[in-house]
Design a protein around this motif. Structure first.
Motif, PDB file in Angstrom:
ATOM      1  N   THR A1010       6.839   8.424  -4.673  1.00  0.00           N
ATOM      2  CA  THR A1010       7.347   9.526  -3.846  1.00  0.00           C
ATOM      3  C   THR A1010       7.512  10.700  -4.385  1.00  0.00           C
ATOM      4  N   ARG A1031       0.617   8.345  -5.148  1.00  0.00           N
ATOM      5  CA  ARG A1031       1.009   8.091  -3.699  1.00  0.00           C
ATOM      6  C   ARG A1031       0.089   7.033  -3.150  1.00  0.00           C
ATOM      7  N   GLN A1061       7.097   5.667   5.517  1.00  0.00           N
ATOM      8  CA  GLN A1061       6.991   6.956   5.119  1.00  0.00           C
ATOM      9  C   GLN A1061       5.998   7.527   3.998  1.00  0.00           C
ATOM     10  N   THR A1065       2.484   9.756   4.604  1.00  0.00           N
ATOM     11  CA  THR A1065       2.311  10.716   3.517  1.00  0.00           C
ATOM     12  C   THR A1065       0.798  10.704   3.060  1.00  0.00           C
ATOM     13  N   LYS A1068      -1.553  11.516   5.417  1.00  0.00           N
ATOM     14  CA  LYS A1068      -1.739  12.972   5.736  1.00  0.00           C
ATOM     15  C   LYS A1068      -2.411  13.476   4.607  1.00  0.00           C
TER      16      LYS A1068
END
Length: 1176
Positions: A1010, A1031, A1061, A1065, A1068
């Motif tokens: 992260t 990631r 989380q 991400t 996204k």
């Protein structure tokens, strides 16, 4: 630390003596015990060591010497401990005092000079810490032992001077730190105000000023002692001046260190030192030695009384004493520079040697003073500058300088003149700039005016060197006395011309500390300062010598011989100053107009005697010729010249051309674009003719070192030409087998070191050739016939060269693999050598990179037979890195927790004084992880079983990485993610079914995945896609592990929320990641279709292909998100996970709820925003 509690016995006298005795016989356990006592600053250890040293009658000298060495080293490592800007100590003050007293006492009582030297260095190490605050009278003790009128013996005076010199040299680098007493009574967190910090800084500055003042207080007495000694050398009887002169020269060593330590001295009195005072001093010196000796002894005694309390912190203005020293130095140089030996008088010869040594040491002192305080020395420069030019350039003949001046004396004299010419304060532009900006303070303006007047005098004295009446004499003196060949060198030429050319090339290199190199440096400094005046003077000198020479082969008489030698020296100077002279004298025009005729005429005189003077002279004219005249190279140095017509002396002519070409190419730089392009164009045209001539020459020379230089030139030519080297590939390939045969033959006849360097040079040629021309080079039959036998020989650790050539050969193996589309039988033949090298002392990092390249362009089956060697090597590397990181963490932890007087809370915001893991250890472990990653990516099932112990160490090491080791943790995670994605059930076994270790592993992995690196935040090219890839792969792999339900650590709601989380991400960024994948696919396709075979980096492209086809990259992050949301770990504790996610990022928590209620709509309108919170 309590020694017994730590398992270390106390250093009793009996144990220490037993350990010292055992260490002298090679006992490693005893050595380790001594090191523990030393590191832990064990109480009584140093006292016991000095007690052993003191046992002159009862202990053998080697043991006493070893005890002194251990004591010296122990002081350096444990006398005081340092952290940041703090010091503390565990050695009691009483013991320190006893050690210091014993060290000084033994220094003068010890019968062995070798042991006394170690005691002097012991005192030096203590002085680094304790002077001046804890040992204020050290300098006065040593100084009192130096005085001639004191009770000390000659031996004690010499020891005191040696120790004093080393102590003052050490004090120059002394670092003052905050004493514990500065923070006494303060504990806990401390906030220091700006005023308090200023007070601390001011206190440290005052300590340094006090120390410098105390060092300066020793100057007057020592200067007076030296003047008394040197006066006896100048005027005293033979029974006195010898030992006094030696002491005086040792005093000069100390005075030089003091002058380099002193702050800027006052220049108010320097204006009073005019030529009349020097004349008066010189006139007084001509009077009787007895009266002068008495006066100087009286002054020395008075000086000793005056300076007996060196512990006094008050510094005095010592400018009068510095001025007197300069006057004495000036007088001594005047009196001693011209003293020459008399072969018929041994006493006169000895006096001349001591006089020359004294001049050398005085010059070093004067240079140190000018370097330290150029503004303060400016007023003295007009007196010394003509003295040095007259005494070292103009007055003595070339024969005198070559025969009677020590090389060191010539070096320091020319260095003083060069530094004065280069000093920026002595330049017109600097003085003019300072004149435009006078100080506003009236109290400072008077001093500034005096300083400016001194600088202007210095500038004027330097400018006088370039007057028409003096410049020509100086330039001719430099050429004739420092650049010209001496009689000894001419004799060496006649006896061994090849060796002479080679050694002369090394001696004249810019880094050489030799008279000729320093003479060249002085000439270049004159050109830099005097510009066209010096350039035209040099050109005029060359023209006059050319006229006087009549023809190139005339002038064998003595006068003619001197002219020829001078002509060679002028041409040498012109060649060295080619960059400065080129605007006035284009080399190509000079070559065509004169030099070419000289060289060709000399080569045509094939039947002349081998000792012809013309040949050494003409050889120096060839510098740069190989790049200027293709016709000369082809016709006069090429294969057309019959082998039998080359006399030994004539071989040196093309050798000189070889060295000249090597020098020109070695300095070829794209930074000088105009010069670079012109030389490169000339090289492209000349290379087809030059290389055959060069290889022909290499077949004729006798010395291995000469062949080395030739191969270096070939290597540089290929490196500079790059892809334009293709036209000469055939030529190089034609001669490579001959060179390989010569190298093999040399192995039977020459010493190992030279032959190893010859193989190394041949490896460099092939490395540059293959790196530049790729597959075209390795597919050439002649290249191949040399390449693989050379590599087999170099990689064989059983050969006489051992590991030396292995490291040299690895870049060549890597270049060959890079240019090979597959592992050919010849490449496969090298694998056993590489595997055996893993167990030797060779560079394992480079070996691992080569093995990885084998796996990339081949497959894992290549190493099936070698797994029993490769896997232990990998395991050893990752274990060493893990151990080093654990030790670094332990040091950091103990450094942060240990309490010391005054409290260390002040330093909590400062970096801890611990050393991290060595870069070499990290690089080796990183290279090992690269092999593991490739094996898991290409043959996971088979490799996972073989690599199980390595994988367990890597998984455990992830948890402890900090600092620079974080990059290693990322490399380990890159390899482990292959395994954990394919076999999630392997996770518990990797960490010994320890849930705490599993939890720490995931926390470290999540932090690494992260984190956004600074380069990514700033938008550096390539870093943003790399961050998305990191990631994405972590999100996909963790989802697979969580979905498998085999890892209890992911049942924690907070940790699972962090995984969620991360996956959100990545989801996204899925669109951008798909674009990255497309760009990589296009790059692979473009390379496959657009690049020729010889231009392709097969290893790099196969690595990219492996990365592109990685299953972790093929998996969609959006699919991973759906899988994670519906796994059992999530559904059983959904509310707790969402609550933890809301704490991290409430926008993301809202989005996840939307996905759970209407997955398709939410995924199509993916939008996550908001600022994440810190981890709960």
């Amino acid at each position: 630390m309590d020694q017994q509690a730590a398992g270390i016995p106390d250093p009793t006298p009996q144990l220490v003596f037993q350990a010292i005795t055992a260490v002298s016989t090679g006992d490693t356990s005893a050595d380790a015990l001594l090191r523990r006592w030393e590191t832990d600053a064990a109480a009584g250890f140093l006292q016991t060591l000095l007690a052993i040293v003191e046992e002159v009658d009862g202990v053998a000298p080697p043991l006493r010497q070893l005890a002194a060495i251990v004591a010296k080293n122990a002081v350096g490592s444990s006398w005081r401990k340092t952290m940041g800007s703090r010091e503390w100590s565990r050695i009691p003050s009483q013991e320190k005092g006893q050690v210091k007293e014993a060290a000084l006492r033994l220094l003068f009582r010890e019968p062995s000079d070798v042991i006394a030297l170690q005691l002097g260095l012991l005192i030096t190490n203590i002085a680094r810490f304790d002077f001046p605050s804890e040992w204020p009278n050290l300098l006065s003790h040593l100084q009192s032992a130096v005085l001639w009128n004191g009770p000390a013996s000659m031996r004690d005076r010499q020891r005191a001077l040696f120790t004093l010199k080393n102590v003052i040299r050490a004090l120059r680098a002394k670092r003052f730190v905050i004493e514990p007493s500065a923070l006494a009574g303060q504990a806990g967190d401390i906030t220091i105000t700006a005023q308090e910090m200023a007070a601390i800084t001011r206190g440290l500055s005052e300590k340094r000023e006090r120390m410098v003042a105390m060092v300066g207080n020793t100057f007057p007495a020592l200067a007076q002692e030296w003047q008394a000694h040197v006066q006896l050398l100048i005027h005293g009887p033979a029974d006195l001046w010898q030992e006094r002169a030696n002491l005086g020269n040792q005093c000069l060593f100390v005075l030089r260190e003091i002058l380099q330590t002193l702050a800027i001295w006052d220049t108010t009195r320097s204006d009073r030192w005019d030529d009349s005072r020097v004349s008066v001093l010189h006139e007084a010196a001509s009077q009787g030695s007895a009266r002068r000796d008495n006066s100087f002894r009286g002054n020395a005694q008075g000086g000793a009384e005056q300076n007996g309390a060196n512990s006094d912190a008050e510094g005095r203005d010592i400018t009068p004493q510095v001025e007197k020293f300069f006057e004495g130095a000036h007088h001594a140089l005047q009196a001693l520079q011209g003293v020459l030996p008399d072969e018929a008088d041994p006493v006169a010869t000895l006096r001349a040697e001591l006089a020359s040594l004294t001049c050398e040491r005085i010059t070093q002192c004067i240079t140190a003073a000018m370097d330290k305080t150029p503004a303060g020395f400016a007023s003295y420069l007009p007196h010394f500058l003509p003295l040095f030019t007259q005494g070292n350039l103009l007055n003595p003949t070339a024969h005198t300088i070559h025969q009677f001046f020590r090389g060191k004396r010539r070096v320091v004299a020319t260095r003083f003149l060069s530094r004065s010419l280069l000093c920026p304060l002595y330049r017109t532009e600097t003085i003019a700039a300072n004149r435009r900006d006078p100080p506003e303070d009236k109290s400072m303006k008077q001093q500034w005016e005096r300083e400016m007047a001194g600088l202007e005098k210095a500038e004027a004295s330097i400018n006088s060197l370039f007057a028409e009446s003096s410049c020509g004499q100086l330039v001719e003196a430099i050429v004739a006395k420092y650049l010209a060949l001496s009689e000894e060198e001419l004799q060496e030429w006649r006896e061994d011309p090849e060796g002479f050319v080679r050694s002369g090339d090394v001696e004249a290199s810019p880094d050489a500390d030799t008279p000729r190199a320093c003479g060249v440096a002085l000439l270049l400094c004159m050109l830099e300062r005097g510009g066209n005046v010096v350039a035209h003077t040099l050109m005029n000198l060359a023209s006059r010598l050319q006229v006087n020479s009549a023809t190139p082969l005339q002038g064998e008489g003595r006068q003619g011989q001197e002219v020829v030698i001078l002509r060679e020296a002028v041409y040498r100077g012109l060649g060295e100053a080619l960059m400065q002279m080129e605007p006035l004298m284009p080399f190509a025009q000079w070559w065509q107009g004169e030099l070419r005729h000289l060289v060709v005429s000399c080569l045509q005189a094939e039947q002349q005697q081998a000792n012809s003077l013309q040949k050494p002279v003409t050889a120096s004219l060839l510098a740069g010729a190989v790049l200027e005249d293709e016709q000369f190279v082809r016709r006069r140095m090429g294969a057309r010249m019959p082998r039998g017509n080359w006399l030994p002396n004539q071989m040196a002519l093309p050798l000189a051309a070889l060295f000249g070409g090597l020098h020109n190419l070695d300095t070829l730089s794209p930074d000088q674009e105009q010069n670079f392009n012109a030389r490169l164009s000339t090289l492209e045209q000349a290379a087809p003719a030059m290389l055959p001539a060069l290889f022909e020459l290499l077949g004729r020379v006798e010395e291995v070192e000469s062949r080395l230089r030739g191969l270096q030139l070939v290597s540089i030519i290929v490196e500079v030409l790059g892809a334009q080297a293709l036209p000469v590939l055939g030529t190089i390939a034609q001669y490579l087998p001959q060179l390989w045969t010569a190298a093999k033959n040399a192995s039977n006849n020459k010493e190992t070191g030279s032959v190893t360097r010859l193989h190394s040079a041949l490896i460099a040629v092939l490395t540059h050739l293959i790196s530049r021309l790729g597959h075209l080079a390795i597919s050439h039959a002649a290249v191949e016939s040399v390449l693989f036998p050379l590599l087999s020989h170099s990689l064989d650790v059983s050969e006489s060269h051992g590991d030396i050539l292995v490291d040299e050969a690895l870049p060549l193996v890597q270049a060959t693999l890079t240019s090979s589309p597959s592992v050919t039988p010849n490449l496969q033949m090298l694998l056993p050598y590489l595997v055996r090298a893993l167990s030797s002392g060779a560079d394992r990092t480079a070996l691992f990179h080569v093995v990885e390249s084998y796996l990339v362009i081949g497959n894992s089956s290549l190493l099936q037979e070698s797994a029993h060697v490769l896997v232990p090597a990998l395991l050893r590397s990752v274990e060493e890195a893990q151990k080093a990181q654990a030790e670094a963490n332990a040091r950091q932890g103990s450094g942060g927790s240990e309490q010391h007087p005054g409290g260390l809370a002040l330093l909590r915001s400062s970096p801890k004084s611990t050393k991290g893991v060595a870069r070499e250890v990290l690089d080796e472990a990183m290279a090992a992880s690269g092999i593991v990653a490739v094996l898991l990516a290409t043959s996971l099932q088979q490799s996972a079983h073989l690599l199980a112990p390595v994988l367990r160490v890597m998984a455990g090491a992830v948890n402890i990485q900090t600092g620079r080791g974080l990059s290693l943790a990322e490399a380990y995670l890159e390899a482990l993610s292959h395994l954990l994605y394919a076999e999630p059930s392997a996770m518990p076994q990797l960490l010994n079914n320890d849930e705490a270790q599993q939890a720490a592993f995931f926390d470290k992995w999540l932090s690494a995945a992260t984190a956004k690196k600074l380069e990514e935040v700033l938008g550096f090219v390539g870093m943003t896609p790399a961050g998305r890839l990191r990631r994405h792969k972590a999100a996909v792999a963790m989802t697979r592990i969580a979905s498998s339900g085999c890892c209890p650590a992911l049942s924690n709601p907070q940790r699972l929320a962090r995984v969620l989380q991360l996956v959100c991400t990545a989801a996204k960024e899925q669109g951008q990641f798909a674009g990255d994948q497309g760009a990589l696919r296009d790059a692979l396709k473009e390379d496959e279709q657009g690049k020729a075979q010889e231009d392709r980096d097969h290893v790099a492209m196969r690595k990219l292909a492996l990365s592109y086809n990685n299953p972790l990259r093929q998996q969609s992050a959006e699919d991973a998100l759906q899988a994670l949301l519906h796994c059992s770990q999530m559904t059983h504790q959904q509310s707790a996970v969402l609550e933890a996610l809301s704490f991290l990022d409430h926008h993301m928590e809202s989005y996840v709820r939307a996905v759970l209620s209407s997955p398709h709509a939410a995924m199509q309108n993916l939008s996550i925003s908001g600022q994440p919170r810190s981890t709960p």
